[in-house]
Design an enzyme around this catalytic site. Structure first.
Site, short mmCIF file in Angstrom:
data_model
loop_
_atom_site.label_atom_id
_atom_site.label_comp_id
_atom_site.label_asym_id
_atom_site.label_seq_id
_atom_site.Cartn_x
_atom_site.Cartn_y
_atom_site.Cartn_z
N HIS A 78 12.22 -25.34 -21.02
CA HIS A 78 11.81 -25.43 -19.62
C HIS A 78 11.88 -24.05 -18.95
O HIS A 78 11.04 -23.71 -18.12
CB HIS A 78 12.70 -26.44 -18.86
CG HIS A 78 12.57 -27.84 -19.40
ND1 HIS A 78 11.37 -28.44 -19.61
CD2 HIS A 78 13.51 -28.74 -19.77
CE1 HIS A 78 11.55 -29.67 -20.10
NE2 HIS A 78 12.86 -29.87 -20.21
N LEU A 104 -4.54 -19.48 -2.41
CA LEU A 104 -4.32 -20.59 -3.36
C LEU A 104 -3.33 -21.57 -2.74
O LEU A 104 -2.31 -21.16 -2.19
CB LEU A 104 -3.72 -20.05 -4.67
CG LEU A 104 -3.27 -21.11 -5.69
CD1 LEU A 104 -4.49 -21.76 -6.36
CD2 LEU A 104 -2.37 -20.52 -6.78
N ASP A 147 2.96 -29.89 -20.72
CA ASP A 147 3.74 -30.61 -21.73
C ASP A 147 4.06 -29.71 -22.93
O ASP A 147 3.29 -28.80 -23.25
CB ASP A 147 2.93 -31.84 -22.18
CG ASP A 147 3.81 -32.87 -22.89
OD1 ASP A 147 5.05 -32.75 -22.81
OD2 ASP A 147 3.25 -33.77 -23.53
C1 FPP Z 1 7.16 -31.64 -20.15
O1 FPP Z 1 7.61 -31.12 -21.38
C2 FPP Z 1 7.60 -30.77 -19.08
C3 FPP Z 1 8.48 -31.15 -18.11
C4 FPP Z 1 9.09 -32.48 -18.06
C5 FPP Z 1 8.93 -30.20 -17.09
C6 FPP Z 1 7.95 -29.14 -16.67
C7 FPP Z 1 8.73 -28.03 -16.06
C8 FPP Z 1 8.45 -26.72 -16.17
C9 FPP Z 1 7.25 -26.20 -16.83
C10 FPP Z 1 9.36 -25.67 -15.64
C11 FPP Z 1 9.83 -25.85 -14.26
C12 FPP Z 1 8.74 -25.89 -13.27
C13 FPP Z 1 8.62 -25.05 -12.24
C14 FPP Z 1 7.54 -25.25 -11.26
C15 FPP Z 1 9.52 -23.93 -12.03
P1 FPP Z 1 8.56 -32.02 -22.28
O2 FPP Z 1 9.97 -31.68 -21.96
O3 FPP Z 1 8.22 -33.46 -22.12
O4 FPP Z 1 8.16 -31.49 -23.69
P2 FPP Z 1 8.13 -32.34 -25.05
O5 FPP Z 1 7.02 -33.35 -24.90
O6 FPP Z 1 7.83 -31.29 -26.06
O7 FPP Z 1 9.48 -32.96 -25.22
#
Ligand code: FPP
Length: 232
Positions: A25, A119, A8
């Protein structure tokens, strides 16, 4: 050892820098690469990452599409690295709402890495624990043991079978909640929360979380003495 991570803080990381959320992201995908390497080096056997929740479809179309593109790119670009490092990739969650080309990339990478034995990297995409539990309950034929029901959950989740329960659940980004992630599998998971936004999460912090886990006294509802007697 099975470690699961709720990654997150990508959006806030980007906003803090005056960047569009997809930039967060993209930076988060770099962190995924580093933490996967750290997991291999730390001899973690299963790593499950929450990449896209079923509720994330409700985000603005531009952000959803950026995340899907990123996912596809990751699956293609990481192929060789995964094969060379013995990483078996498995995408868990629903597949019927994903673009057919993304599903093809998932199936292709799963096939290409199926022999990886260092893994098991599970990426949760279009994932909702409650939806999957409901589906497993509907489709299972009267399971009588936890293990039988676990096989049903794995089957509806497209998971490889026989994955152990989560030992350690890490959530970055400062929030302290489960967000419909691995609700069954985390029954006895140890929880570690970090205020760091995912793009800034370091290998050192990951190793510190593993150290913190190793200091925890896991009792599974029993007394410490009882468990050490059984394992002796
Ligand atoms: C939450 O942060 C994160 C996500 C919804 C997406 C997670 C994706 C990645 C880390 C990258 C893509 C993954 C791979 C496997 C290549 P948020 O957007 O909710 O953050 P915020 O709470 O600060 O708004």
């Amino acid at each position: 050892m099975h470690v699961a991570i709720i990654m997150d803080g990508n959006g806030r990381w980007a906003v803090k820098r005056g960047l569009p959320r997809p930039a967060g992201h993209r930076a988060g995908a770099e962190t995924v690469r580093r933490i996967v390497e750290a997991a291999v080096a730390s001899q973690v056997s299963v790593l499950t990452l929450y990449a896209f929740s079923a509720d994330n479809w409700l985000r603005p179309r531009r952000e959803v599409s950026a995340l899907m593109k990123l996912m596809k790119r990751y699956l293609v670009s990481e192929r060789l690295r995964c094969i060379e490092n013995g990483i078996r990739v498995n995408v868990i969650g629903r597949r019927d709402r994903l673009a057919p080309e993304l599903v093809r990339s998932i199936e292709d990478l799963e096939r290409a890495t199926a022999h990886g034995d260092r893994l098991l990297l599970r990426l949760a995409v279009d994932y909702s624990s409650r939806q999957l539990l409901l589906k497993a309950a509907r489709e299972s034929r009267n399971p009588t043991t936890f293990e039988e029901f676990e096989r049903c959950i794995e089957s509806v989740s497209h998971s490889v079978p026989g994955v152990p329960s989560v030992d350690l659940l890490i959530r970055t980004g400062g929030e302290q909640r489960l967000s419909d992630f691995l609700l069954w599998e985390c029954a006895y998971a140890e929880l570690v929360f970090s205020d760091t936004y995912w793009p800034d999460y370091t290998e050192a912090e990951f190793r510190a979380a593993l150290d913190e886990y190793s200091r925890r006294d896991r009792r599974f509802g029993q007394l410490s003495g009882q468990l050490s007697q059984r394992s002796a």
